[in-house]
Design a protein around this motif. Structure first.
Motif, mmCIF file in Angstrom:
data_model
loop_
_atom_site.group_PDB
_atom_site.id
_atom_site.type_symbol
_atom_site.label_atom_id
_atom_site.label_comp_id
_atom_site.label_asym_id
_atom_site.label_seq_id
_atom_site.Cartn_x
_atom_site.Cartn_y
_atom_site.Cartn_z
ATOM 1 N N LEU A 124 65.948 -31.854 -24.632
ATOM 2 C CA LEU A 124 67.021 -32.851 -25.078
ATOM 3 C C LEU A 124 68.326 -32.553 -24.267
ATOM 4 N N SER A 130 73.372 -33.608 -27.338
ATOM 5 C CA SER A 130 72.435 -33.859 -28.418
ATOM 6 C C SER A 130 72.413 -32.793 -29.355
ATOM 7 N N CYS A 177 72.423 -39.740 -29.917
ATOM 8 C CA CYS A 177 72.119 -38.728 -28.687
ATOM 9 C C CYS A 177 72.083 -39.341 -27.721
ATOM 10 N N GLU A 207 69.721 -39.019 -25.130
ATOM 11 C CA GLU A 207 68.687 -39.741 -24.873
ATOM 12 C C GLU A 207 68.528 -41.244 -24.750
ATOM 13 N N VAL A 248 63.486 -36.433 -30.192
ATOM 14 C CA VAL A 248 64.681 -36.063 -30.996
ATOM 15 C C VAL A 248 64.404 -35.796 -32.407
#
Length: 153
Positions: free
Chosen positions: A6, A10, A33, A35, A108
């Motif tokens: 990650l 995040s 986040c 991602e 996540v």
């Protein structure tokens, strides 16, 4: 959390959790986040997303977003909730985005769950665990489509 690959931003979002967040708040945190940075909100998708968000004649998402869909985070939240709520998404590009969301979202949400295990707040831990299970099974925990949790159904 290098185990889940990650971004540092995040993890900083996770550090900002107060401990009194409910499932809706955790969904919003996951949607923010980094991602999901490769997903973009396109103008031609706004009508479909706003229909999934609020429509008097159809079943809509579990946690409606105030106003219209304007940001990528709102798009991610809307698509995530629509998929978990078994709402039909007829746009091909949105279905591809859903696949990307769930691929990254499982990592996540697992990381968020493990992060919450290190905290001493069990309400937050329970909500993070519920969200992680929802990502894994692609359905809300209180859905009437319980049999969809089984593979190949």
């Amino acid at each position: 959390m290098a185990r889940y690959c990650l971004a540092f931003e995040s993890i900083k979002l996770f550090l900002g959790l107060q401990g009194n967040e409910d499932l809706n708040d955790l969904v919003n945190v996951v949607c923010q986040c980094k991602e999901f940075i490769d997903l973009k909100l396109r103008n031609n998708e706004k009508k479909v997303l706003n229909t999934l968000n609020k429509d008097k004649n159809r079943v809509t998402i579990r946690f409606p977003i105030n106003g219209k869909i304007k940001t990528t985070e709102q798009k991610i939240s809307c698509l995530l909730q629509a998929t978990l709520g078994c709402l039909p998404i007829n746009e091909f590009s949105l279905n591809q985005d859903v696949t990307k969301i769930f691929r990254s979202g499982q990592r996540v949400s697992k990381c968020l769950y493990e992060f919450c295990m290190l905290q001493n707040n069990y309400n937050l831990l329970m909500n993070a665990l519920q969200l992680s299970k929802c990502f894994r099974s692609r359905i809300w925990e209180n859905s009437k489509y319980v049999s969809k949790q089984l593979e190949k159904v």
